[in-house]
Scaffold this motif. Structure first.
Motif, PDB file in Angstrom:
ATOM      1  N   ASN A 141      70.238  -8.630  35.482  1.00 32.84           N
ATOM      2  CA  ASN A 141      70.510  -8.919  34.076  1.00 32.84           C
ATOM      3  C   ASN A 141      71.955  -9.340  33.873  1.00 32.84           C
ATOM      4  OD1 ASN A 141      68.262  -8.616  32.655  1.00 32.84           O
ATOM      5  ND2 ASN A 141      68.799  -6.659  31.715  1.00 32.84           N
ATOM      6  N   ASP A 142      72.191 -10.052  32.804  1.00 32.91           N
ATOM      7  CA  ASP A 142      73.553 -10.472  32.474  1.00 32.91           C
ATOM      8  C   ASP A 142      74.179  -9.442  31.524  1.00 32.91           C
ATOM      9  OD1 ASP A 142      75.820 -11.897  32.156  1.00 32.91           O
ATOM     10  OD2 ASP A 142      74.915 -13.567  31.061  1.00 32.91           O
ATOM     11  N   GLU A 143      74.298  -8.216  32.028  1.00 34.16           N
ATOM     12  CA  GLU A 143      74.863  -7.132  31.210  1.00 34.16           C
ATOM     13  C   GLU A 143      75.692  -6.240  32.120  1.00 34.16           C
ATOM     14  OE1 GLU A 143      71.703  -4.897  29.364  1.00 34.16           O
ATOM     15  OE2 GLU A 143      70.957  -6.740  28.426  1.00 34.16           O
ATOM     16  N   PRO A 144      76.763  -5.654  31.605  1.00 31.90           N
ATOM     17  CA  PRO A 144      77.553  -4.781  32.481  1.00 31.90           C
ATOM     18  C   PRO A 144      76.801  -3.497  32.836  1.00 31.90           C
ATOM     19  CG  PRO A 144      78.472  -4.806  30.264  1.00 31.90           C
ATOM     20  CD  PRO A 144      77.334  -5.777  30.265  1.00 31.90           C
ATOM     21  N   ILE A 145      76.960  -3.088  34.076  1.00 28.77           N
ATOM     22  CA  ILE A 145      76.430  -1.790  34.514  1.00 28.77           C
ATOM     23  C   ILE A 145      77.651  -0.945  34.840  1.00 28.77           C
ATOM     24  CG2 ILE A 145      75.209  -0.620  36.398  1.00 28.77           C
ATOM     25  CD1 ILE A 145      73.435  -3.098  36.556  1.00 28.77           C
ATOM     26  N   CYS A 146      77.765   0.194  34.197  1.00 24.22           N
ATOM     27  CA  CYS A 146      78.968   1.012  34.342  1.00 24.22           C
ATOM     28  C   CYS A 146      78.615   2.415  34.806  1.00 24.22           C
ATOM     29  CB  CYS A 146      79.711   1.112  33.008  1.00 24.22           C
ATOM     30  SG  CYS A 146      80.259  -0.490  32.391  1.00 24.22           S
ATOM     31  N   CYS A 159      82.677  -0.944  36.345  1.00 30.75           N
ATOM     32  CA  CYS A 159      81.679  -1.779  35.669  1.00 30.75           C
ATOM     33  C   CYS A 159      81.460  -3.057  36.461  1.00 30.75           C
ATOM     34  CB  CYS A 159      82.157  -2.172  34.274  1.00 30.75           C
ATOM     35  SG  CYS A 159      82.162  -0.794  33.119  1.00 30.75           S
ATOM     36  N   ASN A 197      78.948  -6.769  36.232  1.00 28.52           N
ATOM     37  CA  ASN A 197      77.874  -7.583  35.667  1.00 28.52           C
ATOM     38  C   ASN A 197      77.223  -8.298  36.850  1.00 28.52           C
ATOM     39  OD1 ASN A 197      76.491  -9.948  34.796  1.00 28.52           O
ATOM     40  ND2 ASN A 197      77.479  -9.760  32.798  1.00 28.52           N
ATOM     41  N   GLU A 199      76.879 -12.112  36.893  1.00 29.69           N
ATOM     42  CA  GLU A 199      78.138 -12.852  37.103  1.00 29.69           C
ATOM     43  C   GLU A 199      78.728 -12.606  38.492  1.00 29.69           C
ATOM     44  OE1 GLU A 199      80.863 -11.656  34.051  1.00 29.69           O
ATOM     45  OE2 GLU A 199      79.692 -12.650  32.475  1.00 29.69           O
ATOM     46  N   TRP A 207      70.985  -0.440  39.105  1.00 28.87           N
ATOM     47  CA  TRP A 207      70.065  -1.395  38.480  1.00 28.87           C
ATOM     48  C   TRP A 207      68.650  -1.262  39.061  1.00 28.87           C
ATOM     49  CZ3 TRP A 207      68.722  -3.888  34.499  1.00 28.87           C
ATOM     50  CH2 TRP A 207      67.833  -4.972  34.570  1.00 28.87           C
ATOM     51  N   HIS A 247      67.034   1.795  37.846  1.00 28.63           N
ATOM     52  CA  HIS A 247      66.632   1.592  36.454  1.00 28.63           C
ATOM     53  C   HIS A 247      65.299   0.833  36.385  1.00 28.63           C
ATOM     54  CE1 HIS A 247      67.101   0.583  32.202  1.00 28.63           C
ATOM     55  NE2 HIS A 247      66.805  -0.671  32.540  1.00 28.63           N
TER      56      HIS A 247
END
Ligand code: GLU
Length: 287
Positions: free
Chosen positions: A132-137, A147, A149, A152, A199, A202
């Protein structure tokens, strides 16, 4: 929550001083939290297995008198389990087959998702997980908040190689879950993998783990102790002295030289996580 920790070496070379630091820290963290400590041999990458290193790992566990809470697990015996998880991910449309060769991708390229929508047959292809294009922290007590992404920084990543080898990412996440692991303590060289593992966990609906990444032991040239750098193999006949040095490297109170099990009990009793150096370089040098 009950604490379950683990030490999960890969037999891609003999254990070295950096491995001992990880074993000791993961053991002390688990035991000082009245937890369990497990050992798992991560031997899915068969071409990279180094002759006799599995025996060396087992000999060291014995000689350093680490007693795991449960049978030692070998990932090469669990390939069907990982395949079943791939079936689940396929049903969820989280993975796809990829025919790109390493040559096509170049060395450090972020994977552009070239095969994402090609619907290729899974047989004899690499299998990639969509990201996904979302930060994972996550918050690491030693390395602070991390964090990433994945879209990216990396792109969709490989869970199974074209040659059929199950990736470290897949095997580690599935086994941590199935073994009930709650806390991962490992070297900071693996920090980069953690977002991928969070990820994947998840996607599979697994609970999130706690991560602690230890500073790395460096040799006198300032290079990380690693199998690739031919770090000296741990000498099982020198276990007590090495345990004392490992506690020192973790900036723990000194251990009295004794038989390893007595030293381990002392290490647990006086364990202070907050004393572990924060930087990723340990001043203690062993080569
Ligand atoms: N098997 C990995 C290694 O030896 C460590 C895996 C982990 O602790 O997550 O580098």
């Amino acid at each position: 929550m009950d604490y379950v920790g683990r030490f999960a070496p890969s037999p891609t070379g003999p254990l070295h001083f950096g491995s001992l630091i990880t074993a000791l820290a993961s053991y002390c963290e688990a035991k000082s939290n009245q937890g369990q400590w497990l050992v798992r041999i991560e031997d899915t990458d068969i071409p990279r297995i180094y002759p006799d290193s599995e025996q060396h790992i087992l000999r060291c566990i014995d000689a350093f008198e680490f007693v795991p809470d449960g049978d030692i697990l070998f990932q090469k015996d669990r390939l069907e389990i990982y395949e079943d998880v791939l079936v689940q991910l396929k049903a969820q449309h989280d993975i796809y087959a990829c025919q790109c060769t390493r040559k096509m991708l170049g060395s450090n390229a972020i994977y552009a998702g070239t095969c994402r929508d090609l619907n290729l047959d899974f047989a004899n292809q690499a299998i990639r997980l969509k990201v996904n294009d979302e930060p994972i922290c996550f918050d690491d007590p030693l390395q602070s908040r991390q964090c990433s992404n994945l879209a990216e920084d990396l792109g969709d990543f490989v869970l199974k190689r074209r040659d059929g080898i199950i990736s470290y990412q897949l095997a580690v996440v599935v086994d941590d879950y199935l073994q009930g692991v709650t806390n991962v303590v490992r070297g900071a060289d693996l920090l980069d993998n953690t977002a991928r593992q969070i990820w994947l966990g998840h996607c599979l609906g697994y609970p999130e783990l706690n991560y602690l990444h230890l500073p790395l032991a460096m040799n006198a040239d300032g290079r990380k102790l690693s199998k690739q750098n031919f770090a000296q193999a741990l000498d099982p006949d020198n276990a007590s002295e090495l345990l004392s040095q490992a506690a020192q490297a973790l900036n723990q109170p000194p251990l009295d030289l004794d038989r390893p099990s007595t030293m381990l009990a002392q290490a647990v009793a006086q364990w202070q996580r907050e004393r572990i150096p924060q930087s990723t370089i340990l001043s203690q040098i062993y080569q």
